[in-house]
Design a protein around this motif. Sequence first.
Motif, mmCIF file in Angstrom:
data_model
loop_
_atom_site.group_PDB
_atom_site.id
_atom_site.type_symbol
_atom_site.label_atom_id
_atom_site.label_comp_id
_atom_site.label_asym_id
_atom_site.label_seq_id
_atom_site.Cartn_x
_atom_site.Cartn_y
_atom_site.Cartn_z
ATOM 1 N N GLU A 248 0.833 -1.208 0.000
ATOM 2 C CA GLU A 248 0.000 0.000 0.000
ATOM 3 C C GLU A 248 0.869 1.259 0.000
ATOM 4 O OE1 GLU A 248 -3.321 0.066 -0.538
ATOM 5 O OE2 GLU A 248 -2.851 -2.060 -0.872
ATOM 6 N N GLU A 249 2.175 1.055 -0.060
ATOM 7 C CA GLU A 249 3.086 2.194 0.040
ATOM 8 C C GLU A 249 3.420 2.767 -1.342
ATOM 9 O OE1 GLU A 249 6.989 2.930 2.760
ATOM 10 O OE2 GLU A 249 6.121 0.921 2.768
ATOM 11 N N GLN A 250 3.634 4.082 -1.393
ATOM 12 C CA GLN A 250 4.068 4.718 -2.640
ATOM 13 C C GLN A 250 5.511 5.176 -2.461
ATOM 14 O OE1 GLN A 250 1.528 7.611 -4.416
ATOM 15 N NE2 GLN A 250 -0.370 6.667 -3.691
ATOM 16 N N ILE A 251 6.377 4.723 -3.378
ATOM 17 C CA ILE A 251 7.787 5.076 -3.266
ATOM 18 C C ILE A 251 8.257 5.743 -4.564
ATOM 19 C CG2 ILE A 251 10.136 4.153 -2.984
ATOM 20 C CD1 ILE A 251 8.880 2.022 -1.134
ATOM 21 N N ALA A 252 8.980 6.851 -4.404
ATOM 22 C CA ALA A 252 9.498 7.584 -5.563
ATOM 23 C C ALA A 252 10.905 7.087 -5.875
ATOM 24 C CB ALA A 252 9.526 9.077 -5.257
ATOM 25 N N ILE A 253 11.124 6.758 -7.146
ATOM 26 C CA ILE A 253 12.449 6.288 -7.561
ATOM 27 C C ILE A 253 13.045 7.311 -8.531
ATOM 28 C CG2 ILE A 253 13.701 4.488 -8.804
ATOM 29 C CD1 ILE A 253 11.701 2.533 -7.793
ATOM 30 N N PHE A 254 14.299 7.667 -8.327
ATOM 31 C CA PHE A 254 14.936 8.681 -9.163
ATOM 32 C C PHE A 254 16.122 8.095 -9.902
ATOM 33 C CE2 PHE A 254 12.879 10.775 -5.596
ATOM 34 C CZ PHE A 254 12.053 11.661 -6.272
ATOM 35 N N ASN A 255 16.118 8.340 -11.201
ATOM 36 C CA ASN A 255 17.196 7.878 -12.067
ATOM 37 C C ASN A 255 18.120 9.065 -12.333
ATOM 38 O OD1 ASN A 255 18.840 7.013 -14.111
ATOM 39 N ND2 ASN A 255 17.189 6.619 -15.589
ATOM 40 N N PHE A 256 19.098 9.233 -11.455
ATOM 41 C CA PHE A 256 20.002 10.384 -11.564
ATOM 42 C C PHE A 256 21.106 10.022 -12.543
ATOM 43 C CE2 PHE A 256 20.807 14.109 -8.511
ATOM 44 C CZ PHE A 256 21.398 14.861 -9.515
ATOM 45 N N SER A 257 20.745 9.927 -13.845
ATOM 46 C CA SER A 257 21.676 9.367 -14.829
ATOM 47 C C SER A 257 22.905 10.249 -15.008
ATOM 48 C CB SER A 257 20.962 9.132 -16.161
ATOM 49 O OG SER A 257 20.264 10.285 -16.546
ATOM 50 N N ARG A 258 22.751 11.538 -14.730
ATOM 51 C CA ARG A 258 23.913 12.425 -14.847
ATOM 52 C C ARG A 258 25.040 11.980 -13.916
ATOM 53 N NH1 ARG A 258 25.278 17.256 -16.925
ATOM 54 N NH2 ARG A 258 26.952 18.248 -15.752
ATOM 55 N N ARG A 259 24.691 11.410 -12.760
ATOM 56 C CA ARG A 259 25.704 10.915 -11.832
ATOM 57 C C ARG A 259 25.789 9.391 -11.858
ATOM 58 N NH1 ARG A 259 25.290 15.034 -7.139
ATOM 59 N NH2 ARG A 259 26.103 13.405 -5.822
ATOM 60 N N GLY A 260 24.993 8.772 -12.712
ATOM 61 C CA GLY A 260 24.964 7.316 -12.764
ATOM 62 C C GLY A 260 24.471 6.703 -11.468
ATOM 63 N N ALA A 261 23.575 7.418 -10.773
ATOM 64 C CA ALA A 261 23.099 6.929 -9.475
ATOM 65 C C ALA A 261 21.584 6.799 -9.473
ATOM 66 C CB ALA A 261 23.531 7.905 -8.373
ATOM 67 N N TRP A 262 21.097 5.915 -8.599
ATOM 68 C CA TRP A 262 19.662 5.760 -8.395
ATOM 69 C C TRP A 262 19.351 6.051 -6.939
ATOM 70 C CZ3 TRP A 262 15.868 3.940 -11.972
ATOM 71 C CH2 TRP A 262 16.386 3.704 -13.248
ATOM 72 N N TYR A 263 18.211 6.714 -6.692
ATOM 73 C CA TYR A 263 17.789 7.008 -5.326
ATOM 74 C C TYR A 263 16.313 6.674 -5.183
ATOM 75 C CZ TYR A 263 22.050 9.856 -5.412
ATOM 76 O OH TYR A 263 23.337 10.290 -5.547
#
Lengths: 122, 841
Positions: free
Chosen positions: A33-48
């Motif tokens: 039931e949870e909503q989670i935001a995923i970020f594709n920080f491709s400029r730094r090659g990182a995911w958050y």
Amino acid sequence: MLVLEVESSVEWMFVCYTEDVPENGGACVKVGEEQIAIFNFSRRGAWYATQNLCPHKQQMVLARGMIGSTGDTCEPKVACPFHKKTFSLLSGECLSGDEYQIKTYPVKVVEDRVYLGLEKGQ
Amino acid sequence: MMNVNLDPLFQKPTVVVIGNGMVGYKFCEKLLAKTAAFKLVVFGEEPRPAYDRVHLSEYFNGKTADDLSMASLDWYREKGITLHLGETIQEINRETKTIHSLNGITQSYDYLVLATGSSAFVPDVPGVEKNGVFVYRTIEDLEMIEAYARTARKGAVLGGGLLGLEAAKALIDLGLEETHVVEFATRLMPRQIDSAGSNMLFNKLQALGLKVHLNKNTRTISGEDKIKGLEFTDGSSLDVDMLVISAGIRPRDELAKLAGLETGTRGGVVVNEKMQTSDKSIFAIGECALYNGMIYGLVAPGYEMAEVVATQLCAAGEREFRGYDMSTKLKLIGVDVASFGDPFVSEPDSRAIVFEDSHKGVYKRINISNCGKYLLGGVLIGDANAYNILLQTVNNKIVLPPNPEDLILGARGGEAQAGAGVMSLPDEALICSCESVTKGMICSAVTEDGVTTVDGMKKCCKAGTGCGGCIPLVKDLINETLKANGTYIKNVVCEHFDHSRQELFDLLKINDIHTYDEALDQFGKGDGCELCKPTIASILASLWNDVIVKQQPIQDSNDRFLANIQKGGTYSVVPRIPGGEITPDKLMVIGSVAKKYGLYTKITGGQRIDMFGAHLSDLPAIWEELIAAGFESGHAYGKALRTVKSCVGSTWCRFGLHDSVSFAIEVEERYRGIRAPHKIKGGVSGCIRECAEAQSKDFGIIATEKGWNLYVGGNGGSKPQHAQLLAADIDKETCIKYLDRYLMFYIKTADALTRTATWLNKMEGGMSYLKNVIINDSLGINDELEREMQSLINNYKCEWKEVVDSPELRKRFVHFVNAPQEKDPNAKFEPMREQVKAREW
């Protein structure tokens, strides 16, 4: 060492494919039931990943916010699309002067699959 | 020197103030700022504490009694002032040093300050007691006028002076069909302006619909119980439903007279230069005081009198009242009127330079000394922009330039710089006369205390907090002082780009940059943020007009999903309805789409229809249906052209001169989708009645007998501002050519999130500079501007059509990427008037 420790305390859950999250942008996934935001920080090659709820007005929108960085350390952050409150993608701390704290989650990408690190038992 | 005992065990001496008007209030404020040695007791006759009477007429423009209030009751309480409201004083006993109120309060005083002000002078005309006859003095008067005006059609004001014209403005604002002004003298405002100025004002006011009757002596007010009309001694008459008497003021000196104080034959409590009456422990200040045979009916000299008394009471040095400059500037029914120095001096004592433009209704006269070196005074009607600097030139005896006519005509030929003249003023030049703030004080607040804004200045030294007339001058002084100090505040976008928006615009253009990442790599640092991303997104759109969703994550909240995000995280949808014209079939499509997706519908201020409450994942389907019916994006979400509002124009309206709807549609379709530093709104009206409210838009076009007038730089919103005339009586093609240049020049040079009005306000040289660029091509860039605009127009595509047609882009419009069919369960609605509203957050 740190990585191992983190990995041991979480359970990895496959939530979406890399192409579901736009480059240098975010998307929202549903985990139970949870909503989670995923970020594709491709400029730094990182995911958050963070909670999708902006604590300011209790709106499920952080995934639709703009990401970026601030300061000499280039602290990665997301800005809520409603009132531009910004939050660190690392610590979840509010960077625009309010006393808010949001949850963050570890993310790992294996090939084209995105996994979220959820605490065991969740 | 007066003896003030500061021993705390000793009872403080009591200062009693009779009158709680602006000056009485200001006296309390000034005295308390200097000393706490007195006990202050204030008696006010009105039911509320002191309010701003200067801006009384704004009460009818929506200002409330609270807005006008000078200070709250809490302020009096905090300062330890005993305030009696609704208490009329009926007697002063000078023997026992006590006063008695009508309700039986007895109060003793050590010092008494009379700040009783004035009342409206009501001439002895039979019938003044009838219903529907009012004076214009207090908020209560205004409330009564407002209530009565609801049933009245025609109103008149008796008195064509400054206050009379203010009252006439109030009647117009109240929506009376006809407003008349009846003046006994042969011209308007005889005490302030010369007769040529009066004539210009008369013509201008008549043209604005005010009916002015000069040289009319009212014999009687007719009607049974309530007023029916006015009858004049020349045998003529005027039918009216209500009358506001504004024939001058009468000092409230009855208490002083009763107490045996010396008063003038025509009213007023006689005072010396220390504001003392004939009883040394009683002072009089403000409009009840008669100094040197004169009543000072303005607020600034009243404040100076308050300062004189406060200074003496606390023995803080010598300060004497030495008369006061009665220069004044105001806007009467939209017409600037100013008089300064000695407006009437004439040959052989001086020479006059007069500029008269009866077409525009501008009259300017300056009186200069016979030696040609000094400015003595003058009158400005229709355009009083130069008032502040002219007044300073008189007051500081600044030597005139070789061509003094430049002062009223503007420097012709040379580079005119707005505000450059202020630095030549001497330090002791009085800038804010309400609060006695000099140029030196303002400059040192900037240099020493780091004040950089007008608001900061208001807090720091109160400059500009009184009548507000000096604010432009204060602003210029702040900016010029900053410049002189070498402070150059570079206007950079954010921490990632060390450039202004205009610099970035040029850099991206010259280097042919098409993506945000290229821009950041070449000209920025770090990873960007929520400030530079949308700014650069906007620049890229203004440069190349590519479809913005291709770079979705750099777009601002609304642009990202091509819809306006609303409470609860749902979106609103606005299809373009050019010029506000729509067919019944299209209306039905909007109706059926809204119904199908459960949307709340509302007509917008820009003559179109907004549908609220759309889930993110429904947006593409909603647009698919709208596009199939012939709609396209309305860009309500973008910093882009919104609407061009129109009145119905000559196709139906009996007053319409040209077809305003067709022109509005043409202009809206020309500029649709063009992105700019901020939103752009336009309007086209078919005649001077201006039903499209075009003058409140970024550009406004109004039909004239000979063609169209083009206005630019208007704004509604929080700081409304009328658009200014760029060109008159031009044909359609010229109008569009000028618009192309104007909009492109704005797009290229304005800061991010700056509307055209602010952009124009900040532009050095202002409107005359803009005219020179747009009309005379003074920068030689017009060909380029037109070319660039044409290329934007050629590249237009409906961005929603692009999304609807692309499965790849459509995929982004989901709330959960791992459950695309599901909607956000947190987006909730509540019923309201047969529709829904977003749940309160």
